[in-house]
Design an enzyme around this catalytic site. Structure first.
Site, PDB file in Angstrom:
ATOM      1  N   HIS A  47       0.797  -1.288  -0.005  1.00 57.10           N
ATOM      2  CA  HIS A  47       0.096  -0.023   0.037  1.00 57.10           C
ATOM      3  C   HIS A  47       0.752   1.206  -0.043  1.00 57.10           C
ATOM      4  O   HIS A  47       0.513   2.255  -0.477  1.00 57.10           O
ATOM      5  CB  HIS A  47      -1.016  -0.074   1.267  1.00 57.10           C
ATOM      6  CG  HIS A  47      -2.207  -0.778   1.031  1.00 57.10           C
ATOM      7  ND1 HIS A  47      -3.411  -0.427   1.288  1.00 57.10           N
ATOM      8  CD2 HIS A  47      -2.327  -2.238   0.351  1.00 57.10           C
ATOM      9  CE1 HIS A  47      -4.290  -1.304   0.900  1.00 57.10           C
ATOM     10  NE2 HIS A  47      -3.596  -2.300   0.528  1.00 57.10           N
ATOM     11  N   PRO A 104      -6.012  -0.868  -5.938  1.00 63.92           N
ATOM     12  CA  PRO A 104      -7.096  -1.622  -6.665  1.00 63.92           C
ATOM     13  C   PRO A 104      -7.944  -2.091  -5.576  1.00 63.92           C
ATOM     14  O   PRO A 104      -7.787  -2.165  -4.556  1.00 63.92           O
ATOM     15  CB  PRO A 104      -6.303  -2.841  -7.030  1.00 63.92           C
ATOM     16  CG  PRO A 104      -4.851  -2.189  -7.251  1.00 63.92           C
ATOM     17  CD  PRO A 104      -4.686  -1.278  -5.944  1.00 63.92           C
ATOM     18  N   THR A 140      -1.703 -15.475  -0.140  1.00 63.36           N
ATOM     19  CA  THR A 140      -1.893 -16.699   0.442  1.00 63.36           C
ATOM     20  C   THR A 140      -1.557 -16.777   2.013  1.00 63.36           C
ATOM     21  O   THR A 140      -1.693 -17.306   2.799  1.00 63.36           O
ATOM     22  CB  THR A 140      -0.587 -17.575  -0.126  1.00 63.36           C
ATOM     23  OG1 THR A 140      -0.554 -18.910   0.407  1.00 63.36           O
ATOM     24  CG2 THR A 140       1.011 -16.806   0.351  1.00 63.36           C
TER      25      THR A 140
END
EC number: 1.11.1.7
Length: 348
Positions: free
Chosen positions: A90, A187, A218
């Protein structure tokens, strides 16, 4: 500091993965090994030249301090691995890797922490504070907060069973931050593959980079509000989308309807939730991607589908591409209005 229903626990892109906490973000080309030679230079924004060995003489303790804090923290709270990884994502996706995501709001600055993709979602700030404090005590005003984020992200992957790579350093910390840039630049978990490809390309990252970095999911968890669109076939009575696993979706709907969408949380990867591996891609091929933007990689584009299939069958290829993509993403430069902060939460 220091079984299908067991999915029910939290969540990042972000991720995110990614923890890749509540609103994960979906996230190279070959990179040099740790030779101490001059590293990446990005042709985006302010030119940034990084070096693998910058702190070997000026702060040789830096990497061991970062690793020690990350290892201890993740052992106590495995979710923190995803959180620290997501912080770096981020940060880099909004005006470059400049630690702007760490700045607290002030009277004259409304930063990235309160932007919708980050608010009540990003975590791990206290860990970065502790690392910075210890490093400042031995190497004052030498190691940037942006470099700490990059090293902590790498070490979070390592202590979770993933690959290790050399981190290029030499980033500077921004003296500014932008809530609007974070709101517009990160996004959405509902992004289509075409949107994701465009977003990543705008940052100099390829389709392969995007699919590899998405593998950060994951690790971490997500709130029901992040994957409501995945449940639409069940909620509207419409036919399931191509690749959907109805049993999986029904278990998610049970979770979210039982505890409420704003409270319900679950692992992004139910099979090996605290291990950095290629199970995320195996899940996508079986229709068990949690976020719409994750499952889209396996069904919306033949190019991304092919990469998913490769990673699902060969973890070593995923690991290599992930390492390269992390180095490449870590080279996205910030602006020239920068410094090395003494405190990661505020400018000097």
């Amino acid at each position: 500091m220091k079984n299908l229903f067991n999915l029910f626990l939290m969540f990042f892109f972000a991720m995110p993965i990614l923890s890749l906490s509540e609103n994960p973000t979906n996230f190279s080309e070959s990179c040099e090994d740790g030779s101490g030679e001059t590293g990446s230079s990005f042709g985006i924004g302010f030119d940034l030249v990084l070096d693998f060995g910058l702190y070997r003489n000026s702060c040789p303790e830096a990497e061991s301090i970062v690793y020690s804090w990350v290892e201890t923290t993740v052992l106590e709270d495995p979710r923190m691995a995803a959180s620290l990884l997501r912080l770096h994502f981020h940060d880099c996706f909004v005006n470059g890797c400049d630690a702007s995501v760490l700045l607290d709001d002030t009277e004259g600055l409304v930063g990235e922490k309160t932007a919708p993709p980050n608010l009540n979602s990003l975590r791990g700030f206290e860990v970065i504070d502790s690392i910075k404090s210890d490093i400042e005590s031995v190497c004052p005003e030498t190691v940037s907060c942006a470099d700490i984020l990059a090293m902590a992200a790498r070490d979070s992957v390592v202590v979770s069973g993933g690959p290790r790579w050399e981190v290029e350093v030499g980033r500077k910390d921004s003296r500014t931050a932008s809530k609007q840039a974070a709101t517009n630049g990160l996004p959405s978990p509902n992004s289509t593959v075409s949107t994701l490809i465009s977003t990543f390309q705008n940052l100099g990252l390829s389709q392969t980079d995007m699919v590899a970095l998405s593998g950060g999911h994951t690790l971490g968890k997500a709130r029901c509000t992040s994957f409501t669109a995945r449940l639409q076939p069940l909620q509207t009575g419409q036919p399931a989308n191509h690749g959907d696993n109805l049993e999986f979706l029904e278990s998610l709907q049970q979770l979210c309807s039982t505890v409420g969408p704003s409270v319900g949380i679950t692992q992004l990867d139910l099979v090996t939730p605290s291990t950095f591996d290629n199970q995320y891609y195996v899940n996508l091929l079986s229709g068990e991607g949690l976020l719409p933007s994750d499952q889209a990689l396996a069904v919306q584009d033949p190019g991304t589908r092919a990469i998913v299939e490769t990673y699902a069958t060969d973890q070593s290829v995923f690991f290599e591409d992930f390492k390269n993509a992390m180095v490449k993403m870590g080279g996205i430069p910030g602006g020239s209005n920068s410094e090395i902060r003494k405190n990661c939460r505020m400018i000097n």
